[in-house]
Design an enzyme around this catalytic site. Structure first.
Site, PDB file in Angstrom:
ATOM      1  N   LYS A  86       5.320  27.827  -5.615  1.00  0.00           N
ATOM      2  CA  LYS A  86       4.013  28.498  -5.658  1.00  0.00           C
ATOM      3  C   LYS A  86       2.978  27.569  -6.309  1.00  0.00           C
ATOM      4  O   LYS A  86       3.338  26.563  -6.935  1.00  0.00           O
ATOM      5  CB  LYS A  86       4.138  29.803  -6.455  1.00  0.00           C
ATOM      6  CG  LYS A  86       4.461  29.602  -7.931  1.00  0.00           C
ATOM      7  CD  LYS A  86       4.796  30.924  -8.615  1.00  0.00           C
ATOM      8  CE  LYS A  86       5.133  30.685 -10.081  1.00  0.00           C
ATOM      9  NZ  LYS A  86       5.782  31.851 -10.694  1.00  0.00           N
ATOM     10  N   TYR A 117     -22.335  14.862 -24.440  1.00  0.00           N
ATOM     11  CA  TYR A 117     -23.094  16.090 -24.701  1.00  0.00           C
ATOM     12  C   TYR A 117     -22.861  16.595 -26.114  1.00  0.00           C
ATOM     13  O   TYR A 117     -21.745  16.577 -26.622  1.00  0.00           O
ATOM     14  CB  TYR A 117     -22.638  17.194 -23.737  1.00  0.00           C
ATOM     15  CG  TYR A 117     -23.078  17.019 -22.316  1.00  0.00           C
ATOM     16  CD1 TYR A 117     -24.408  16.779 -21.981  1.00  0.00           C
ATOM     17  CD2 TYR A 117     -22.149  17.127 -21.282  1.00  0.00           C
ATOM     18  CE1 TYR A 117     -24.805  16.649 -20.659  1.00  0.00           C
ATOM     19  CE2 TYR A 117     -22.530  17.001 -19.953  1.00  0.00           C
ATOM     20  CZ  TYR A 117     -23.861  16.762 -19.646  1.00  0.00           C
ATOM     21  OH  TYR A 117     -24.242  16.646 -18.350  1.00  0.00           O
ATOM     22  N   MET A 150     -18.295  17.813 -16.875  1.00  0.00           N
ATOM     23  CA  MET A 150     -17.779  18.479 -15.682  1.00  0.00           C
ATOM     24  C   MET A 150     -17.024  17.499 -14.790  1.00  0.00           C
ATOM     25  O   MET A 150     -15.947  17.822 -14.281  1.00  0.00           O
ATOM     26  CB  MET A 150     -18.924  19.141 -14.912  1.00  0.00           C
ATOM     27  CG  MET A 150     -18.439  20.082 -13.824  1.00  0.00           C
ATOM     28  SD  MET A 150     -19.777  20.858 -12.906  1.00  0.00           S
ATOM     29  CE  MET A 150     -20.280  22.165 -13.996  1.00  0.00           C
TER      30      MET A 150
HETATM   31  C1  LIG Z   1       7.089  31.519 -11.309  1.00  0.00           C
HETATM   32  C2  LIG Z   1       8.287  32.356 -11.170  1.00  0.00           C
HETATM   33  C3  LIG Z   1       9.570  31.834 -11.386  1.00  0.00           C
HETATM   34  C4  LIG Z   1       9.823  30.450 -11.918  1.00  0.00           C
HETATM   35  O1  LIG Z   1       9.743  30.412 -13.328  1.00  0.00           O
HETATM   36  P1  LIG Z   1      10.039  29.027 -14.102  1.00  0.00           P
HETATM   37  O2  LIG Z   1       9.947  29.398 -15.526  1.00  0.00           O
HETATM   38  O3  LIG Z   1       8.966  28.079 -13.674  1.00  0.00           O
HETATM   39  O4  LIG Z   1      11.374  28.588 -13.667  1.00  0.00           O
HETATM   40  C5  LIG Z   1      10.659  32.644 -11.092  1.00  0.00           C
HETATM   41  N1  LIG Z   1      10.477  33.901 -10.641  1.00  0.00           N
HETATM   42  C6  LIG Z   1       9.270  34.439 -10.453  1.00  0.00           C
HETATM   43  C7  LIG Z   1       9.163  35.848  -9.956  1.00  0.00           C
HETATM   44  C8  LIG Z   1       8.139  33.705 -10.717  1.00  0.00           C
HETATM   45  O5  LIG Z   1       6.917  34.250 -10.539  1.00  0.00           O
END
Ligand SMILES: *Cc1c(COP(=O)(O)O)cnc(C)c1O
Length: 387
Positions: free
Chosen positions: A38, A279, A327
């Site tokens: 993801k 800045y 930025m």
């Molecule tokens: C992101 C996620 C994981 C992975 O977790 P890690 O700590 O990165 O291994 C596993 N299960 C779900 C449902 C997640 O959202």
């Protein structure tokens, strides 16, 4: 890294592959290695990461959103995909087109998915999310069983998984709460079995559980951060080291970080003693200095909290950030690095010579966790696969 890039992330495909192999080697032969890709592969690049993990023995890919499943299929990746995040009804057709597995945590979604699957003459494998103490997605046990029965009765759906997610397994060296969650999950599996609901793919282990608790591996694990070569936390690492000292292998020191973030210096200027930088004039030189301007800032994911705090590496030496991160630019002190010039490469994350800036060090400076450091580098920063 084409000379067009002003800032880029080098992604070591071999490190990703090896991490997958390391994780896979910890699993029993009947346990599938699910790797979480993801958030653009935790910022490493979705298809770069997915391909490397599959070469390292990953069995399933886990994404948050249906768009990510679509991208993987467009890249001709055929492995099973499990979507662990929210998919709106309007995107259910895409679930079927991409042959994705979906997590369910409400009755209306089950009915809507069944209707669409039936109209498309398809069958969708679904996983029910069980609440065990995280209070994110998930249904309490009785409702989960009811949803299981509903899934069984609906055409076009096939109950494949039961799943839950740990609340604090990486946050502590005390795993009492995680153990309660494991007990609740086991009890739910028993209830499902007693109701005649077969669940071929139960899964609950994230990285910390995968590394520390073989008894959580079930039929699949969902490893994220560890596959990218990063430890879920100091506490997880400390527990693994303790296990190692006790003679139980927990994979300590076997993960290899895969990301290096670099940028090209845009300009080096001589600044007189007593001059301000950036800045708010928050930094003032106390002696004549050479200040290098880097072409990236908080938009690119170099957090503003790194102002006057972080270091980058230039020609293998630490160069401190001076003044506030802007930025799209930031300034670092290279007074002590005579070779530094416009066009020199600066390393923001990763190794240069004998020096290293780890995701954990950046996280400490930013007041966050390594997960956020790597996943928040902006998509406009090129991800370049290296071996
Ligand atoms: C992101 C996620 C994981 C992975 O977790 P890690 O700590 O990165 O291994 C596993 N299960 C779900 C449902 C997640 O959202």
């Amino acid at each position: 890294m084409s000379s067009l890039h002003t800032s880029w992330c080098e992604i070591s495909a071999s490190a990703l592959r090896k991490n997958a192999e390391t994780l896979k080697a910890r699993l029993k032969s009947h346990t599938k290695l699910g790797v979480v890709v993801k958030s653009d592969g935790y910022g490493h690049g979705l298809t770069i990461a997915a391909s490397a993990f599959l070469r390292g023995g990953a069995d399933w890919l886990i994404v948050n959103a249906i768009d990510e499943a679509i991208q993987l299929r467009r890249a001709s990746i055929a492995a099973p995909i499990y979507v662990c995040g929210y998919v709106p009804e309007a995107a259910f057709e895409r679930v079927i087109e991409t042959h994705s597995r979906l997590v369910l945590f409400d009755f209306a979604a089950a009915k809507a998915l069944s209707a669409i699957a039936t109209s498309m003459h398809a069958k969708v494998a679904v996983h029910i999310k069980l609440e065990t103490g995280t209070n994110r997605q998930g249904l309490e046990l009785e409702e989960a069983v009811e949803l299981g029965k509903l899934v069984r009765s609906l055409p076009g759906l096939e109950l494949e998984g039961l799943t839950t997610h740990f609340a604090d397994i990486e946050d502590s060296t005390n795993h009492a709460f995680a153990k309660k969650q494991i007990e609740r999950f086991d009890a739910a599996l028993k209830s499902f079995a007693e109701t005649g609901l077969r669940v071929p793919v139960p899964h609950l282990a994230n990285s910390a559980a995968t590394l520390l608790y073989p008894e959580t591996h079930a039929i699949m694990v969902r490893a994220g951060i560890a596959a990218y070569g990063l430890w879920p936390s100091k506490e997880t690492y400390a527990t693994a080291l303790q296990r190692q000292a006790d003679g139980v292998d927990a994979g300590a020191a076997m993960l290899e970080p895969a990301m290096t973030w670099r940028a090209r210096i845009a300009q080096v200027k001589n600044v007189a003693a007593g001059s301000y930088v950036g800045y708010g004039r928050t930094y003032r030189t106390s002696a004549p200095a050479r200040i290098a301007v880097l072409p990236l800032g908080y938009y690119e994911g170099y957090d503003r909290r790194l102002s006057n705090t972080a270091h980058v590496l230039v020609h293998g030496q630490r160069a401190p950030v001076r003044g506030r991160v802007c930025m799209n630019m930031c300034m670092v002190d290279v007074t002590h690095v005579p070779e530094a010039a416009a066009g020199s490469v600066a390393t923001l994350l990763g190794r240069d010579g004998d020096e290293e800036i780890s995701a954990e060090q950046l996280a400490g400076w930013m007041g966050t966790i390594n997960y956020e450091v790597v996943s928040r580098i902006h998509p406009s920063v090129a991800r370049v696969e290296v071996e």
